[in-house]
Design an enzyme around this catalytic site. Structure first.
Site, mmCIF file in Angstrom:
data_model
loop_
_atom_site.group_PDB
_atom_site.id
_atom_site.type_symbol
_atom_site.label_atom_id
_atom_site.label_comp_id
_atom_site.label_asym_id
_atom_site.label_seq_id
_atom_site.Cartn_x
_atom_site.Cartn_y
_atom_site.Cartn_z
ATOM 1 N N LYS A 136 -2.640 6.352 1.426
ATOM 2 C CA LYS A 136 -2.598 6.902 2.833
ATOM 3 C C LYS A 136 -1.607 8.042 2.815
ATOM 4 O O LYS A 136 -0.371 7.832 3.164
ATOM 5 C CB LYS A 136 -1.971 5.689 3.460
ATOM 6 C CG LYS A 136 -2.650 5.691 4.923
ATOM 7 C CD LYS A 136 -2.477 4.413 5.689
ATOM 8 C CE LYS A 136 -2.818 4.690 7.259
ATOM 9 N NZ LYS A 136 -4.121 4.656 7.325
ATOM 10 N N GLU B 20 -15.993 6.208 3.658
ATOM 11 C CA GLU B 20 -15.816 5.721 5.002
ATOM 12 C C GLU B 20 -15.756 6.898 5.977
ATOM 13 O O GLU B 20 -16.322 8.068 5.669
ATOM 14 C CB GLU B 20 -14.300 5.089 4.684
ATOM 15 C CG GLU B 20 -13.350 6.217 4.040
ATOM 16 C CD GLU B 20 -12.057 5.740 3.907
ATOM 17 O OE1 GLU B 20 -11.486 4.969 5.149
ATOM 18 O OE2 GLU B 20 -11.224 6.073 3.129
ATOM 19 N N ARG C 10 0.944 -1.136 -0.115
ATOM 20 C CA ARG C 10 -0.067 0.113 -0.181
ATOM 21 C C ARG C 10 0.831 1.096 0.049
ATOM 22 O O ARG C 10 0.562 2.158 -0.622
ATOM 23 C CB ARG C 10 -0.970 0.066 1.271
ATOM 24 C CG ARG C 10 -1.918 0.959 1.242
ATOM 25 C CD ARG C 10 -2.883 0.868 2.209
ATOM 26 N NE ARG C 10 -2.683 1.091 3.618
ATOM 27 C CZ ARG C 10 -3.429 0.523 4.709
ATOM 28 N NH1 ARG C 10 -4.530 0.069 4.425
ATOM 29 N NH2 ARG C 10 -2.822 0.757 5.760
#
Ligand SMILES: *Cc1c(COP(=O)(O)O)cnc(C)c1O
Length: 340
Positions: free
Chosen positions: A183, A219, A81
């Site tokens: 992220k 989210e 990620r």
């Protein structure tokens, strides 16, 4: 020797430990990396990260299992990620095998800070990377620093996981084709006003809807949603602007392979949320936080699971995944990285 820390009364804050890992990228290559005792970063006043926020991070935990091993949960997925995050922000990828190795080295160098089994506390691991050379014209930095530090954190739920109340936010978290799926610190900077506002109004979290139509569930600021239907299906939103939570992906597997539930990863319209039986937020920090109530501009959605405890299916998911993490339940191949 284990440190003299009152593990059960730890909060979620930064506690400086002995060692951290540092590697620098210069002239197109990463150096070999080193563990250092120096917790401070010294940067030029014009460093890329300070001017244009070129920074990404990861979050995971090390903990002691029931049989006394110190382990990390699926760090290879954090490595992958972070590689995706780096590419999206025009940063060099820190090689995935070296990422996992740096995490292992940092945990091992601070092994006395890994909380004992049963304390509920864990060692939080924070890998991150930022542009470090001076950048004034808008462009990617040419030099970067990759670091990993660890900090012991307390049990997320003190005295049981009580369901939380959240609100539908008036702010957006991520644009279509934007950076919601990586992220990056920038996604958090712009969420701070929304979360401070929600807290002032008495809500624990924000539910963000899709920015384009405000009809679909995305989210929260730092956790993915899971829902359980009245007939026991596991449903989780699918969207290109959601951060792909490793906890959520692990729960999908657990739901299907361990609990035999039907799993649907699909668009979830806000209109159908009132028909679900259970709702939870998932991420590394809490594994699952149960949601008891969602408030949409004064209109309340109260889940049948209530405000006292986790819904029964959510509880099973929680117990199974934490059982796998703690070594009580056999883990799928490759999920547990043993450090020591
Ligand atoms: C980190 C993060 C999550 C949770 O991901 P995990 O890998 O499960 O910890 C969810 N949403 C956002 C926006 C995040 O940054």
């Amino acid at each position: 020797m284990a440190k003299e820390i009152d593990w059960s009364n730890l909060g979620f804050g930064y506690i400086q430990t002995e060692k951290r890992y540092v590697s620098n990228y210069k002239n197109g290559a990463w150096d070999e990396g080193v563990l250092t005792e120096d917790a401070n970063v010294v940067l030029n006043e014009c460093a890329g990260v300070l001017q244009y926020a070129q920074t990404i991070f990861e979050g995971m935990k090390a903990y002691t299992t029931e049989d006394g091993k110190i382990v990390v949960f699926r760090p290879d997925l954090n490595a992958a990620r972070m590689a995706d995050s780096a590419k999206r922000l025009e940063m060099p990828v820190f090689p995935e095998d070296r990422f996992v190795d740096a995490v292992a080295k940092t945990v091992e160098a601070n092994i006395d800070y890994v909380p004992p089994f049963g304390s509920g506390a864990t060692l939080y691991i924070r890998p991150y990377m930022f542009g470090s050379n001076p950048v004034i014209g808008v462009k990617p930095a040419q030099e970067y620093q990759f670091r990993v530090f660890v900090t012991p954190v307390g049990p997320y739920f003190k005295g049981g996981a009580k369901p939380i109340v959240i609100k539908v936010s008036d702010f957006d978290r991520a644009a279509p084709h934007g950076t919601g799926h990586i992220k990056a610190g920038l996604n958090y900077a712009m969420s701070l006003h929304a979360i401070v506002t929600a807290h002032e109004e008495g809500y624990a979290e924000n539910m963000y809807l899709d920015a384009a139509t405000r009809t679909k569930v995305e989210e929260t600021g730092g956790a993915n949603f899971i829902f359980i239907t009245k007939d026991g299906k596991f449903v989780t939103p699918k969207s290109d602007s959601i951060l792909p939570s490793i906890t959520r992906r692990s729960l999908e597997y657990v739901a299907k392979e361990y609990l035999g539930l039907e799993v649907e990863e699909r668009e979830v319209f806000f209109d159908e949320v009132k028909d679900f039986a259970e709702c939870g937020l998932c991420g590394t920090a809490a594994v699952i936080s149960p949601v008891g109530k969602i408030v949409d501009h004064g209109k309340e959605i109260c889940f049948p699971s209530g405000m006292e405890e986790m819904g029964p299916v959510t509880k099973k998911l929680y117990d199974t995944l934490t059982g796998i993490q703690m070594g009580r339940i056999e883990a799928p191949e490759g999920w547990i990285k043993v450090i020591k």
